[in-house]
Structures are given as C-alpha cells and as structure tokens.
Design a protein around this motif. Structure first.
Motif, PDB file in Angstrom:
ATOM      1  N   ILE A 244      50.862  28.055  67.206  1.00 35.25           N
ATOM      2  CA  ILE A 244      51.092  29.178  68.111  1.00 35.25           C
ATOM      3  C   ILE A 244      49.724  29.705  68.541  1.00 35.25           C
ATOM      4  CG2 ILE A 244      51.935  31.556  68.275  1.00 35.25           C
ATOM      5  CD1 ILE A 244      54.158  30.773  66.324  1.00 35.25           C
ATOM      6  N   TYR A 245      49.503  29.777  69.849  1.00 40.02           N
ATOM      7  CA  TYR A 245      48.253  30.278  70.406  1.00 40.02           C
ATOM      8  C   TYR A 245      48.508  31.732  70.828  1.00 40.02           C
ATOM      9  CZ  TYR A 245      47.513  25.242  70.623  1.00 40.02           C
ATOM     10  OH  TYR A 245      47.420  23.902  70.304  1.00 40.02           O
ATOM     11  N   PRO A 246      48.038  32.714  70.070  1.00 44.52           N
ATOM     12  CA  PRO A 246      48.395  34.116  70.342  1.00 44.52           C
ATOM     13  C   PRO A 246      48.171  34.490  71.803  1.00 44.52           C
ATOM     14  CG  PRO A 246      47.197  33.948  68.283  1.00 44.52           C
ATOM     15  CD  PRO A 246      47.124  32.599  68.917  1.00 44.52           C
ATOM     16  N   SER A 247      49.216  35.017  72.418  1.00 41.76           N
ATOM     17  CA  SER A 247      49.134  35.349  73.842  1.00 41.76           C
ATOM     18  C   SER A 247      48.177  36.493  74.114  1.00 41.76           C
ATOM     19  CB  SER A 247      50.532  35.709  74.374  1.00 41.76           C
ATOM     20  OG  SER A 247      51.070  36.797  73.633  1.00 41.76           O
ATOM     21  N   ASP A 248      47.913  37.334  73.087  1.00 41.14           N
ATOM     22  CA  ASP A 248      46.980  38.433  73.285  1.00 41.14           C
ATOM     23  C   ASP A 248      45.549  38.043  72.927  1.00 41.14           C
ATOM     24  OD1 ASP A 248      47.914  38.233  70.695  1.00 41.14           O
ATOM     25  OD2 ASP A 248      48.796  40.229  70.665  1.00 41.14           O
ATOM     26  N   GLY A 249      45.356  36.747  72.623  1.00 42.80           N
ATOM     27  CA  GLY A 249      44.001  36.249  72.495  1.00 42.80           C
ATOM     28  C   GLY A 249      43.675  35.670  71.140  1.00 42.80           C
TER      29      GLY A 249
ATOM     30  N   PRO B 214      45.727  12.040  72.520  1.00 46.08           N
ATOM     31  CA  PRO B 214      46.093  11.964  71.100  1.00 46.08           C
ATOM     32  C   PRO B 214      44.844  12.104  70.219  1.00 46.08           C
ATOM     33  CG  PRO B 214      47.174  10.236  72.347  1.00 46.08           C
ATOM     34  CD  PRO B 214      46.185  10.873  73.279  1.00 46.08           C
ATOM     35  N   PRO B 215      44.969  12.825  69.082  1.00 45.70           N
ATOM     36  CA  PRO B 215      46.193  13.412  68.506  1.00 45.70           C
ATOM     37  C   PRO B 215      46.547  14.794  69.023  1.00 45.70           C
ATOM     38  CG  PRO B 215      44.367  13.755  67.013  1.00 45.70           C
ATOM     39  CD  PRO B 215      43.816  12.969  68.167  1.00 45.70           C
ATOM     40  N   LEU B 216      45.781  15.313  69.991  1.00 42.34           N
ATOM     41  CA  LEU B 216      46.063  16.646  70.522  1.00 42.34           C
ATOM     42  C   LEU B 216      47.128  16.544  71.606  1.00 42.34           C
ATOM     43  CD1 LEU B 216      42.434  18.108  70.670  1.00 42.34           C
ATOM     44  CD2 LEU B 216      44.154  18.364  68.881  1.00 42.34           C
ATOM     45  N   VAL B 217      48.376  16.321  71.182  1.00 41.59           N
ATOM     46  CA  VAL B 217      49.510  16.159  72.088  1.00 41.59           C
ATOM     47  C   VAL B 217      50.676  16.993  71.571  1.00 41.59           C
ATOM     48  CG1 VAL B 217      48.857  13.868  72.917  1.00 41.59           C
ATOM     49  CG2 VAL B 217      50.200  14.079  70.827  1.00 41.59           C
ATOM     50  N   LEU B 218      51.618  17.277  72.472  1.00 42.87           N
ATOM     51  CA  LEU B 218      52.746  18.133  72.124  1.00 42.87           C
ATOM     52  C   LEU B 218      53.561  17.575  70.961  1.00 42.87           C
ATOM     53  CD1 LEU B 218      53.950  19.101  75.720  1.00 42.87           C
ATOM     54  CD2 LEU B 218      52.745  20.567  74.081  1.00 42.87           C
ATOM     55  N   GLN B 219      53.633  16.253  70.870  1.00 43.60           N
ATOM     56  CA  GLN B 219      54.409  15.641  69.778  1.00 43.60           C
ATOM     57  C   GLN B 219      53.857  16.000  68.408  1.00 43.60           C
ATOM     58  OE1 GLN B 219      53.345  14.330  72.601  1.00 43.60           O
ATOM     59  NE2 GLN B 219      54.316  12.345  73.063  1.00 43.60           N
ATOM     60  N   ASN B 220      52.572  16.355  68.337  1.00 44.37           N
ATOM     61  CA  ASN B 220      51.955  16.746  67.070  1.00 44.37           C
ATOM     62  C   ASN B 220      51.918  18.255  66.890  1.00 44.37           C
ATOM     63  OD1 ASN B 220      51.502  14.092  66.309  1.00 44.37           O
ATOM     64  ND2 ASN B 220      49.464  14.025  67.223  1.00 44.37           N
ATOM     65  N   GLY B 221      52.666  18.974  67.716  1.00 42.87           N
ATOM     66  CA  GLY B 221      52.778  20.415  67.544  1.00 42.87           C
ATOM     67  C   GLY B 221      51.673  21.226  68.176  1.00 42.87           C
ATOM     68  N   VAL B 222      50.822  20.612  68.996  1.00 41.57           N
ATOM     69  CA  VAL B 222      49.727  21.337  69.632  1.00 41.57           C
ATOM     70  C   VAL B 222      49.835  21.195  71.147  1.00 41.57           C
ATOM     71  CG1 VAL B 222      48.223  21.002  67.639  1.00 41.57           C
ATOM     72  CG2 VAL B 222      48.149  19.364  69.515  1.00 41.57           C
ATOM     73  N   ASP B 223      49.209  22.133  71.855  1.00 38.08           N
ATOM     74  CA  ASP B 223      49.314  22.164  73.314  1.00 38.08           C
ATOM     75  C   ASP B 223      47.916  22.130  73.913  1.00 38.08           C
ATOM     76  OD1 ASP B 223      49.805  22.581  75.975  1.00 38.08           O
ATOM     77  OD2 ASP B 223      51.049  24.363  75.697  1.00 38.08           O
ATOM     78  N   PRO B 224      47.528  21.025  74.545  1.00 40.79           N
ATOM     79  CA  PRO B 224      46.181  20.924  75.132  1.00 40.79           C
ATOM     80  C   PRO B 224      45.925  21.950  76.222  1.00 40.79           C
ATOM     81  CG  PRO B 224      47.223  18.759  74.978  1.00 40.79           C
ATOM     82  CD  PRO B 224      48.293  19.768  74.685  1.00 40.79           C
ATOM     83  N   ALA B 225      46.995  22.523  76.825  1.00 40.74           N
ATOM     84  CA  ALA B 225      46.806  23.520  77.875  1.00 40.74           C
ATOM     85  C   ALA B 225      46.442  24.897  77.320  1.00 40.74           C
ATOM     86  CB  ALA B 225      48.074  23.626  78.720  1.00 40.74           C
ATOM     87  N   GLU B 226      46.625  25.092  76.045  1.00 37.57           N
ATOM     88  CA  GLU B 226      46.288  26.354  75.395  1.00 37.57           C
ATOM     89  C   GLU B 226      44.870  26.251  74.800  1.00 37.57           C
ATOM     90  OE1 GLU B 226      47.889  29.134  75.282  1.00 37.57           O
ATOM     91  OE2 GLU B 226      50.002  28.699  75.673  1.00 37.57           O
ATOM     92  N   PRO B 227      44.294  27.368  74.423  1.00 30.66           N
ATOM     93  CA  PRO B 227      44.737  28.757  74.568  1.00 30.66           C
ATOM     94  C   PRO B 227      44.396  29.305  75.950  1.00 30.66           C
ATOM     95  CG  PRO B 227      42.692  28.692  73.334  1.00 30.66           C
ATOM     96  CD  PRO B 227      43.061  27.266  73.601  1.00 30.66           C
ATOM     97  N   ARG B 228      45.180  30.259  76.392  1.00 31.23           N
ATOM     98  CA  ARG B 228      44.963  30.841  77.713  1.00 31.23           C
ATOM     99  C   ARG B 228      44.162  32.143  77.659  1.00 31.23           C
ATOM    100  NH1 ARG B 228      49.846  28.116  78.049  1.00 31.23           N
ATOM    101  NH2 ARG B 228      50.106  26.836  79.925  1.00 31.23           N
ATOM    102  N   ALA B 229      44.095  32.760  76.498  1.00 26.58           N
ATOM    103  CA  ALA B 229      43.354  34.018  76.363  1.00 26.58           C
ATOM    104  C   ALA B 229      42.351  33.880  75.222  1.00 26.58           C
ATOM    105  CB  ALA B 229      44.312  35.180  76.088  1.00 26.58           C
TER     106      ALA B 229
END
Length: 873
Positions: free
Chosen positions: A584-589, A645-660
């Motif tokens: 989980i990438y905290p939305s508040d930063g 890989p291994p930074l892919v959604l299938q491994n529970g992580v989101d390369p597009a994050e973090p946004r803040a």
C-alpha cells in the motif's frame, strides 16, 4: 594476533591428538616441501633486497629490522632444519625485493614484542607485523593492512552447512580463549548448543568425531591446519565472519619507510605474488564478511599512506549521460603497468548487500584506474545506516563512502558532523543510487477490505483502524488491527513511518515544522496509530520475516507493517493458509528509500580517494549494474531502464506508485519528531525475570548482569511499567508491575541487591510471571517478559543427584505460553541464554512460540543484548 599464535604453536601436538583419535591413516604429515609446504622458501638466502636473520645491531637508511616472535606458526617459525620460514617471512622478503629495502629478522620472545607494542621503542628492531588497534596506533606508525584475520567456520566435508545462517540450531564448538569466536556466535546465531573446548585442537577433534556440527575460530589457524591435513575431512565454508586487520608497525622515527613498504605491498598485490604467498600458507583467500557478519575490529584500517605525493584533484572525464559523474576508466586488458593503488572503504546498508557485493568483486577484478594510473580497490562493509553514521562522526569508522538506506538521516548526520568537526559532511550533495519506496505491507484480503487497489489508502485509514477490531469492517474473525514499524531511533523505515504519521496528522506533504509536532491534533493522530503497534522490532527485515513465518506469522499475528517495496516484491510463495502480501502506497505521502551515495569530506579522505569514489559511483550507476538492481527488486536511478519484473502487479507492487512523495525535513524537525515519539509511542508492560541461582556467582556473571540491567532500565520510558522477579530457592517479585518513572531509584537499589544462590526453577518461574502479566498487564500495552537464565531447570538432591528444579515440565510450560488467538498482541518472551551452561534450546523455543526473540550472551556482551531488547519497546 597473539592468540592466533598461541593456537598455532601447539600444532604438532594437535596433529598427534587427532591421529590418536581417528587413526594414523587419516592424518596428514607435517609440511615437507611442495607448494603447500612451509619449507618452500627460506629466510636464510639473502641479498640486498631480501630478508635475513639477525640478532640486533643498528639500522641504516636502507635496512628494516623486523621483530619476529619465536615459534609463531605459520607466520614465523623454525622448520625442522632450523630455517626461519612463515607467511610473514615470505611476505617481508617479497616486500624487500619490491621496495628496495633490506629486511632482516630479529627473533624475540613475546614479552619483548609486547613491550614494543606498548612503548614504540626497542634497541633490537624497528618494526613488527601485528594487529592494528587504537592502542598500537598510538605508539606505532602502520602500513596499509596486509592481512585480514577473522573468525571462520570449519565443518566436516560432508556437512550441509555452507553459510553463517546454516549454524542456527546446530552444535558449535569454540576455544575457551577465543573471545572473538564466542562473541560472534552469541551475537549472530541461535545455536542449539555452544560447546567450549580448552584448545581448538580439542574442538576440531570433536568435530571429526561428529560430536559437534561446526567450529568457529581464527581463520589463519583453521586455514593452516586444514591445508596441511586434507585427510581429516574438515573444510572451511562461508566468508570471514569478522575482520581484524594486521599491518606493519614501525617506530615513529622510521615512518619515512612506510611509503616504500606500501609501494612494495601494492606491487605484490597487483602482480599476484601476494595471492601466491597467501595460498601457500593458508589456501584460498576467503571472501569478505557477509551482512550477518558485519563485525569489524575495534578500529578500521589507518588512512592510506600514499607511495607518491598526494595528487591534485583529478579532472572529470566527459560523461555519456546526464549524471555529471566521471565514467569509470576502461578496464585494462592486462595488469596495469602502474602499481600504485588507491583503496576506498564503503559502508552501506545491508538491505542492498545481494546487489552490491558481487559488483564490488567485479569492479576490483576489472582493474579500473584513475586518470593518473592508480588502480582503485574497493572494500565494502554492510552496516546499519544510523550505526554507520555515528561511527563516521566519532571517527571510529574511517570510510570514504557512506551509502545509507535513505536520505532521511543525512540531515541529522550533517548537523552532528558539523558540530563535531566544524566542516561539511560532504563536498557535493549526495545523489540517489537506487530507490525503493517505503510502503505499508498488508495481507491482500485485508488490503481489499480497505478498498485496495481501487480506492486510495492513506495514514488516515490506518489511524481510523488503530485501537479497533476488524469487526468494524465486517471481518470479526480477523481480530484486532495489529500494526508494526521499527524503532525510529535505530531504523530508517521506523523514522520514515514516524515522519509520515506527523505529516499526515498535520495535513501536509512538505514544510513540516517543530511547531506542527507540538500541536495537540497532530500528537493525537500519531498516538492513535502507535496504539496498534505490537512492538518496535529490531529491523525492517525482522518484521518481514515474522509476518511470513509459517509457524507464528500470518494475518493473525500482524495485519500490516512498514516495509520497503523490494521486500514485498521478493516475498516467497505464501505459507499454507496464508495469503500474499501487497504494498500500500499511502495516498497522503511516503518517502523514497533512495540509498544516497555520500562521499565524505573527512580528514582521512584525499582528493584521489574522492576521485576513485566518483569512479566507483559511476560504475554502479551504469546501465548493466542498474539492471541488476532491478532484478533484486530495487528501482534503478537510471530513468532509461524500464520498470519490469519483479516489480509487477502480480507480486503485489505497483510500478506507477507512489504518487505523493514527502519532503525530507530539516535536522531540527527530525530530532523533534524523535522526541515526540517518546510521548506518543505505545507504552510497555515488562517483566524482568532474572535467574539468581548459585551458578550466577561464577565468572562475574551476576556483577555484569546488574550493570546491564541498569542500562536496560535507563532505556525504558517513564510511562513503561516494570516488574522485577527473581528465581532460585523462591520465585520472588522484588518490584511489582508499576510505572517506572515513579520508582527508578527503588529499582536501582533492587538491582544492586541481586545475589546468587540456589536452584534454577525456570519452568515454574516463567509460568507464574506469564499468568501474572496476563492478569495485571494491560492489553493496550506492549506486554513482554525478558528472561535471563544461565542454567538448566534443575537442582541438586540430598544425595548429590540432579533433580528437576520446577514442579512443571517443559511441555507444560510451553503449552501455557503459546501465542494463542491474540497473535502479535500476545505476551512475548525475549530470552537470554547467559553463559555456556544455559539451556539454549529451551530458551529459543520459549521465545519463538510467543513471537519474541532469543539471544545468547556472556558476561562481556550482556549489556549489548539488553540494549538490543530495549529497542523493541
């Protein structure tokens, strides 16, 4: 070095002992003339640049008289023909040939050598080859280190033990005088049994007989013994566990010889002759320490003494990208013609060891050079980020480069360095090397219950859940929400979690101030989050390991914890019945763990060191090396490398994050946040359970335990509640569970009054205080029992027979303290196996089944153990 010599002096009798134990056919002969034989080179052949023996006399400008301890196998000793031989002898002969010095040897008894090390004066000789320590550096001028002595693991050739981690649960032997071996084992390994022998000969004989699984002892001794006795079936495995560096120490009035000595040593390393001498006496050179073995001697090597005048700053070469860093000079096709070397020490956070260590070896093997032709040699040591910073500031770690896990602690380190030295910590702003965001790792079903991955989840959501049950989200079967982050004074991720809470409570993503941390609403917000903490762990990886433990881990133990993204990406297939973790990438930063490359502005770092450090940095930032960082789960700093890989959604992580991304606050705000944490952190209910049986009277154990307990109490907060209970003839509560701030002086007096006498009713005492803590302790506090015991649960009967010390059996006690439905909120046991006779297996089981941590200790390390336990609270 002297202890190693004492071990090796008895080598002949050791071989005889083994022959008697396992049969003469299994014993190798003493060396007799081949490549592995000490007799291959003799000091009796001399010339103007080779060594000869001497009995004293005055030195000339071209002569260096080296004091040599008699019978110092295999560094210097007389062979059966009366010839002076040994590793130090061969090395100094070679240095003489390479440097133009005429080296002579003066054989001396140990008291004479010891006097030289203490006073720096001698009428008989000018130099010795000895351990580099703060004490010896005060009186002697030392060359660059020429030898790494350290602890090493010996096993039978058919053993499955291959790494330091494999020693867990095994029977390990040590020599009783081997303080370094005992200290390392007690600090790093949860052994089944630590067996002490009078000599290493006895320990190796027991290993051959399969009475123990491994021996930990000085590498030179083990290497020499196994090299010359291959039929014993004993082999050495793993890296050096510790490093103690030897140098050539000369009288201060002979310091002008050091440039020639260092140049000669550099020539030997570059030509490969050093390796041949080493292999002749010890076999293959062991690899550097692993992350679990980051123990270094009391002082790092002295600053390099260059063989040539310090050069002017090296010009930066053009770069092929926008990094503004010099590219590494191309590796040569052969050994460079220049034999000058510049050595740099790199200390780094161990979380990136798997990526960095192979690259260090590759860089060194490739032979990169500075523009002026000096060959760059990198030594890299894994060390905690904050621990490394404190050592650098104190000057006890004379590194060239510091690569912490994050830039978060850099402002504090810069301020403390400025206060201590009056200069800046680094000449240029450090740049990130690789990166990994700080995330909240949570079990996938729980994360989905909060709206993951569609709905943003921030610290406000964690604050709402804290102190409540999953019942409010419709999942009563998950029990209470249980959270974890590490201690913010000791761990980067814990500091990141603390500052993230403060930012979220202040509704900011930048510009956090000291005044914000004084606001009541911010403190209330932080207090709510901290109320769900199960404990403060000893490291980020420790939390990950406990979450993923198949026996005690899983969703019932811990709902979520602050980790690094790369740990989530690298998780193994879940245990049966456990879901996977997601990030989980905290939305508040959140913060980047950005691994800044900090080249130090210290007195021991020359301009050529800085140029070499820049060269190594450019190598690490190169495309192939950055790709390998991605393979290890880190995000490259090179933006041209696509995240995959291994930074892919299938491994529970989101390369597009973090946004803040949160702003790193200034030093005074970070320090204020750490102070604020002491007022908002979850309080603890702690029972200190102390074995005061008669055996505690031996070896100053009770005296050292008292001192360590004083330190432990000093580290606890006033709001923490403490109980002190002892067990021997009786189980006595000397101070009931109550706030520590109200009774510190009373507790000090109680600790001072502890006296040893009687049996060891460990089972009964543990069950009693466990049941008491369940009743009198608060479920809203961290609850823990810290157990120190130096023996087994037993007593001596009227006819001198050994009887149980408790009325309850081991299994009854273990069944009573099971972790149960409370998971990570249950009472945890932190156990200390104190001394050689402690029941380690029982204490380890007690800690593990409650989610606590077992420790090993002797009187010399007990304070450090209590300090490590205090981190959890």
């Amino acid at each position: 070095m002297w202890l190693i010599g004492q071990t090796l002096k008895a080598l002949t009798s050791f071989l005889l002992v083994l022959c008697l134990l396992i049969g003469a056919s299994s014993c190798g002969s003493t060396p007799s003339g081949d490549k592995a034989s000490p007799q291959a080179t003799s000091a009796s052949t001399s010339s103007s640049t080779s060594a000869s023996t001497s009995t004293g006399g005055a030195s000339t400008d071209n002569v260096l008289r080296v004091g040599m301890e008699r019978d110092y196998v295999p560094f210097g000793f007389r062979d059966p023909n009366g010839t002076l031989v040994g590793f130090d002898v061969d090395l100094m002969q070679a240095i003489g040939r390479a440097s133009g010095l005429q080296v002579t040897f003066v054989e001396s008894p140990w008291p004479v050598i010891a006097s030289f090390l203490e006073t720096g004066t001698s009428q008989s000789f000018d130099a010795v080859l000895e351990n580099i320590t703060p004490e010896t550096q005060h009186v002697l001028a030392f060359s660059n280190p020429y030898f790494n002595a350290g602890q090493r693991i010996a096993v039978r050739a058919d053993s499955a033990i291959a790494t330091p981690a494999d020693l867990d649960g095994k029977r390990v032997g040590i020599e009783e005088d081997s303080d370094g071996g005992e200290a390392w084992v007690r600090k790093h390994v949860a052994v089944q049994e630590l067996v002490t022998y009078v000599t290493v000969r006895d320990a190796l004989a027991a290993l051959v007989r399969s009475e123990i699984d491994a021996v930990v002892h000085d590498n030179p001794a083990l290497s020499y013994i196994t090299l010359n006795n291959p039929d014993l079936g004993v082999t050495l495995v793993g890296p050096l566990l510790t490093i103690e560096q030897y140098g050539i120490g000369v009288r201060q009035d002979f310091a002008d010889r050091l440039p020639a000595i260092n140049q000669g040593l550099a020539n030997l390393r570059a030509s490969g002759e050093y390796d041949l001498i080493y292999e002749k006496w010890f076999g293959n050179i062991p690899s550097p320490p692993s992350p679990v073995a980051a123990d270094i001697g009391t002082t790092p090597p002295p600053a390099t003494t260059e063989a040539t005048p310090t050069p002017s700053p090296l010009p930066l070469m053009p770069t092929a990208d926008a990094t503004d860093l010099p590219l590494p000079s191309p590796p040569p096709t052969a050994v460079p013609t220049s034999t000058n070397t510049v050595e740099i020490l790199v200390v780094y956070g161990s979380e990136k060891q798997a990526w960095l260590e192979p690259l260090v070896h590759e860089y060194n093997a490739a032979g990169y050079t500075t523009p002026q032709g000096s060959r760059v040699v990198v030594s890299a040591t894994p060390l905690g980020s904050i621990e490394a910073a404190e050592g650098i500031i104190a000057g006890t770690i004379q590194a060239t480069v510091w690569i912490p896990a994050s830039s978060l602690y850099v402002p504090l380190a810069q301020r403390d360095w400025r206060d201590a030295h009056g200069t800046e910590l680094t000449v240029a702003a450090p740049r990130e090397l690789i990166r990994s965001p700080v995330v909240i790792a949570m079990w996938e079903p729980m994360a989905k219950a909060l709206g993951w991955p569609e709905r943003p989840i921030g610290w406000a959501t964690i604050q709402e859940l804290s102190g409540t049950s999953w019942f409010v989200r419709g999942y009563p079967e998950w029990g209470d929400f249980k959270f974890g982050h590490t201690h913010p004074d000791h761990s980067n991720s814990g500091l990141a979690a603390l500052l993230s809470e403060a930012y979220a409570g202040a509704s900011k993503q930048s510009g956090l101030t000291v005044e914000d941390l004084s606001r009541e609403d911010v403190r209330t917000f932080m207090t709510h989050i901290e109320s769900s903490i199960i404990d403060y762990g000893r490291s980020t990886g420790f939390f990950a390991d406990r979450m993923l433990d198949c026996e005690i881990g899983g969703p019932s133990f811990l709902s979520g914890a602050v980790l690094y993204e790369n740990l989530v990406a690298a998780q193994k297939p879940p245990c049966p019945g456990h879901p996977p973790l997601v990030a989980i990438y905290p939305s508040d930063g959140t913060f980047w763990s950005d691994h800044p490359y900090v080249t130090l502005n210290a007195s021991w770092v020359t301009e050529e060191h800085r140029a070499a450090a820049s060269d190594f940095e450019a190598f690490l930032r190169g495309g192939p090396q950055q790709q390998r960082a991605l393979d290890a789960g880190f995000r490259p700093s090179d933006s041209s490398i696509s995240i995959g890989p291994p930074l892919v959604l299938q491994n529970g992580v989101d390369p597009a994050e973090p946004r803040a991304i949160l702003e790193v606050p200034p030093a005074e705000v970070i320090r204020a946040a750490q102070q604020t944490w002491r007022t908002v952190k979850k309080p603890a209910d702690i029972v200190v359970l102390v074995d005061t049986s008669g055996s505690m009277a031996a070896d100053s154990k009770i005296e050292q335990a008292r001192l360590a307990l004083h330190r432990f109490v000093d580290l606890l907060g006033d709001k923490d509640r403490l109980q002190i209970t002892t067990f021997s003839h009786d189980i006595a509560t000397l101070s009931p569970l109550s706030p520590l701030g109200e009774k510190r002086s009373e507790v000090e007096a109680i600790i001072n009054s502890l006296q040893p006498d009687g049996p060891t009713p460990l089972h009964d005492a543990t069950m009693q205080v466990y049941e008491n803590l369940k009743t009198s302790g608060s479920a809203d506090h961290i609850r823990a029992i810290v157990v120190l015991s130096d023996g087994r649960d037993e007593q001596i009967g009227p006819n001198d027979e050994i009887l149980p010390g408790s009325t309850h059996t081991l299994e009854e006690m273990l069944n009573a303290i099971q972790i149960g439905d409370e998971g990570g909120k249950a009472i945890k046991l932190f156990t200390i196996a104190y001394g050689a006779d402690a029941d380690r297996e029982t204490l380890q089981r007690m800690a593990h089944i409650t989610g606590g941590e077992p420790f090993d200790s002797g009187p010399d390390t007990i304070q450090q153990v209590y300090e490590q336990i205090a981190i959890f609270f």
